[in-house]
Motif scaffolding. Sequence first.
Motif, PDB file in Angstrom:
ATOM      1  N   ASP C  72       0.899  -1.249   0.093  1.00  0.00           N
ATOM      2  CA  ASP C  72      -0.032   0.300  -0.064  1.00  0.00           C
ATOM      3  C   ASP C  72       0.880   1.298   0.035  1.00  0.00           C
ATOM      4  OD1 ASP C  72      -2.359  -1.471   0.001  1.00  0.00           O
ATOM      5  OD2 ASP C  72      -2.699  -1.352   2.283  1.00  0.00           O
ATOM      6  N   PHE C  73       2.125   1.258   0.697  1.00  0.00           N
ATOM      7  CA  PHE C  73       2.821   2.187   0.992  1.00  0.00           C
ATOM      8  C   PHE C  73       3.368   2.459  -0.485  1.00  0.00           C
ATOM      9  CE2 PHE C  73       7.055   4.138   0.999  1.00  0.00           C
ATOM     10  CZ  PHE C  73       6.913   5.527   1.902  1.00  0.00           C
ATOM     11  N   LYS C  74       3.906   1.277  -1.308  1.00  0.00           N
ATOM     12  CA  LYS C  74       4.564   1.470  -2.376  1.00  0.00           C
ATOM     13  C   LYS C  74       3.702   2.110  -3.433  1.00  0.00           C
ATOM     14  CE  LYS C  74       5.144  -2.040  -5.327  1.00  0.00           C
ATOM     15  NZ  LYS C  74       5.790  -3.459  -6.175  1.00  0.00           N
ATOM     16  N   ALA C  75       2.266   1.728  -3.230  1.00  0.00           N
ATOM     17  CA  ALA C  75       1.418   2.595  -4.314  1.00  0.00           C
ATOM     18  C   ALA C  75       1.325   3.941  -4.000  1.00  0.00           C
ATOM     19  CB  ALA C  75      -0.077   1.732  -4.311  1.00  0.00           C
ATOM     20  N   ARG C  76       1.222   4.320  -2.735  1.00  0.00           N
ATOM     21  CA  ARG C  76       1.120   5.688  -2.399  1.00  0.00           C
ATOM     22  C   ARG C  76       2.537   6.501  -3.028  1.00  0.00           C
ATOM     23  NH1 ARG C  76      -1.066   3.444   2.294  1.00  0.00           N
ATOM     24  NH2 ARG C  76       0.823   4.255   3.502  1.00  0.00           N
ATOM     25  N   MET C  77       3.757   5.719  -2.802  1.00  0.00           N
ATOM     26  CA  MET C  77       5.209   6.192  -3.272  1.00  0.00           C
ATOM     27  C   MET C  77       4.903   6.500  -4.677  1.00  0.00           C
ATOM     28  SD  MET C  77       8.718   4.738  -2.526  1.00  0.00           S
ATOM     29  CE  MET C  77      10.547   5.299  -3.129  1.00  0.00           C
TER      30      MET C  77
END
Lengths: 122, 96, 209
Positions: C72-77
């Motif tokens: 999920d963090f990767k998607a936001r990054m």
Amino acid sequence: MLRRHHDMGGLDAGPVDPFGPGAEHDYAPWEKKVDAILRLVSDQKRQIMTVDELRRGIEELGPGVYDELSYYERWIASVTNILIEKGVIEIEELGRRMAEITDAWPAGGVAEAEPKTAGDLS
Amino acid sequence: MTARFEIGARVAVRAAYPPGHVRTPFFVRGKTGVVTEILGPYRNPEALAYGRSGDPALPLYRILFRTAELWDGYEGSSGDTTVVDIYENWLSSAEA
Amino acid sequence: MAQDHSHPHPHQPDLEETPLTHYQAMTEAVGQLLIEKGVISGEELRAVLEQIDSKSPAAGARMVARAWMDDDFKARMLADVNKAAEEMGIDAGTIPIRAVENTEAVHNVIVCTLCSCYPRNLIGLPPDWYKARSYRSRTVREPRVVLTEFGTTIPDAVEVRVHDSTADLRYMVLPARPAGSEGLDEAALADLVTRDCMIGVTLPKTPDL
């Protein structure tokens, strides 16, 4: 077709040599100061100049000077020209102050630039 | 700002060589690529560079090129690509 | 902290022993005049210098490690590096930074052919080779050859995608998580992430097993 000297994508050049003596250097205090001055005069609060103007000023140094100066030498040359153009500083006071600073410096001053690193030759 | 080109559109980069501050690299001028993303409006850097306002802002696109179409005798892989951010004033439609 | 080069940097002699160059004197003079005229203050100058010194590849490495751990963090990054950085208490500045993801099919490399645009507000000032004529000229024309000069070979089946970051955004590579890193925690993963692999000229380090 006019191709400007800084627009170098695709031109022939030597190897990158990322491990050679000119591949990296620790940035000197004066180099960081150039960067800091640019950030301040172009920030939201001051908006005296833009990074776009910085780039235009660097490109206008011309091919000879562009290749001769190091990266942050090009920056301060461009920033200073633009600050003079905009009436923020005067040529006279700049010249006087540079002479005072050089005279007060223990080892004096030289006209030439520092030895170049690989990045300086860009 | 309304972006003139949609994602997936084929676009040609102007083959123009004006003097002065230009933000489109020489090596993509006159080439054709595909819009992969619309980055939004940005003030025109070619006006900002001369102390002007840069308004109206221009749509800025990510344009994907096949690297082998950019260079004669490209020796990499045929699938290699190159992406360049280009402002709308440098683009025209290249749809058939 | 992730360090991706081990060679010594050129020796810098004590400052006072070296004659001042024309442009060093100019820098000092411009700084002094701007302060005297009240355009900037000494405090502001000091604060910006400290900010410049506080940026390093370690910040980017922490983000990459988090992205490897948390989809999920990767998607936001990938959507917005600056905002994702904020979540981690990292100030990535106001210039938009975009991350491009390496996968099994694509290897990304960043260059700026017109000047030397670089995500400096996240990972610090660029190395000299990034600003050099050889890197700026050749990376778009023969990226695979340039990569071999860094010791990096990308299989022909993998697409090499070069990003020329010449406009209003800055780019960094989100490298692929290396094999054999499964059991590692976030800090150990961050140690695998070098500055050069976030430019795309190398791959992350492989974990010592």
